[in-house]
Design a protein around this motif. Structure first.
Motif, PDB file in Angstrom:
ATOM      1  N   LEU A  67       0.853  -1.179   0.000  1.00 38.11           N
ATOM      2  CA  LEU A  67       0.000   0.000   0.000  1.00 38.11           C
ATOM      3  C   LEU A  67       0.895   1.237   0.000  1.00 38.11           C
ATOM      4  O   LEU A  67       1.853   1.303   0.768  1.00 38.11           O
ATOM      5  CB  LEU A  67      -0.894  -0.030   1.247  1.00 38.11           C
ATOM      6  N   PHE A  68       0.607   2.185  -0.896  1.00 40.44           N
ATOM      7  CA  PHE A  68       1.361   3.434  -0.992  1.00 40.44           C
ATOM      8  C   PHE A  68       0.435   4.614  -0.773  1.00 40.44           C
ATOM      9  O   PHE A  68      -0.706   4.599  -1.247  1.00 40.44           O
ATOM     10  CB  PHE A  68       1.978   3.596  -2.395  1.00 40.44           C
ATOM     11  N   ALA A  69       0.943   5.643  -0.099  1.00 42.63           N
ATOM     12  CA  ALA A  69       0.246   6.926   0.024  1.00 42.63           C
ATOM     13  C   ALA A  69       1.191   8.005  -0.502  1.00 42.63           C
ATOM     14  O   ALA A  69       2.304   8.171   0.006  1.00 42.63           O
ATOM     15  CB  ALA A  69      -0.127   7.208   1.474  1.00 42.63           C
ATOM     16  N   PHE A  70       0.754   8.698  -1.555  1.00 42.42           N
ATOM     17  CA  PHE A  70       1.545   9.756  -2.177  1.00 42.42           C
ATOM     18  C   PHE A  70       0.957  11.106  -1.794  1.00 42.42           C
ATOM     19  O   PHE A  70      -0.258  11.298  -1.915  1.00 42.42           O
ATOM     20  CB  PHE A  70       1.475   9.663  -3.709  1.00 42.42           C
ATOM     21  N   ASP A  71       1.794  12.042  -1.377  1.00 42.75           N
ATOM     22  CA  ASP A  71       1.319  13.404  -1.211  1.00 42.75           C
ATOM     23  C   ASP A  71       1.301  14.054  -2.592  1.00 42.75           C
ATOM     24  O   ASP A  71       1.976  13.593  -3.522  1.00 42.75           O
ATOM     25  CB  ASP A  71       2.229  14.191  -0.261  1.00 42.75           C
TER      26      ASP A  71
END
Length: 115
Positions: free
Chosen positions: A40-44
């Motif tokens: 799982l990735f969270a990109f700003d």
């Protein structure tokens, strides 16, 4: 949760499994086997992954926000509800024009031992 992966036989709200980081990219491996990984990735907003390639296929599923995947030089817009396959050994990059969360499934080839 051992090894930072998710516990088996439990339901999780996927967005609760990662904390976005301002001006950065957060990632968390949810499952890992010899056949591949689920990350799982969270990109700003404005963040991304520079062009690279991998020796196996990868599947991207966008959970929130919007991503532009550059696959072999071609931009592919990915929004929630879409799925995109990035083929093995083909250069690709990820750009986040807005904050986004994506699920990355890496599919490794498993060779059979014929002895």
């Amino acid at each position: 949760m051992p090894n930072n992966t998710i516990n088996p036989a439990q339901a999780f709200e996927i967005t609760s499994l990662i904390n976005a980081t301002e001006q950065s990219i957060a990632s968390r491996i949810l499952a890992k086997t010899t056949g591949g990984n689920l990350t799982l990735f969270a990109f700003d907003k404005g963040q991304g992954l520079s062009e690279h390639s991998a020796p196996f296929d990868a599947i991207v599923m966008v959970i929130e926000g919007e991503l532009t995947l550059i696959i072999d030089g071609q931009p592919v817009k990915a929004v929630p509800g879409t799925i995109v396959r990035m083929p093995a050994n083909v250069p690709h990059a990820v750009e986040a024009p807005q904050a986004a969360i994506m699920l990355l499934i890496m599919l490794r080839e498993i060779t059979q031992n014929t002895n």
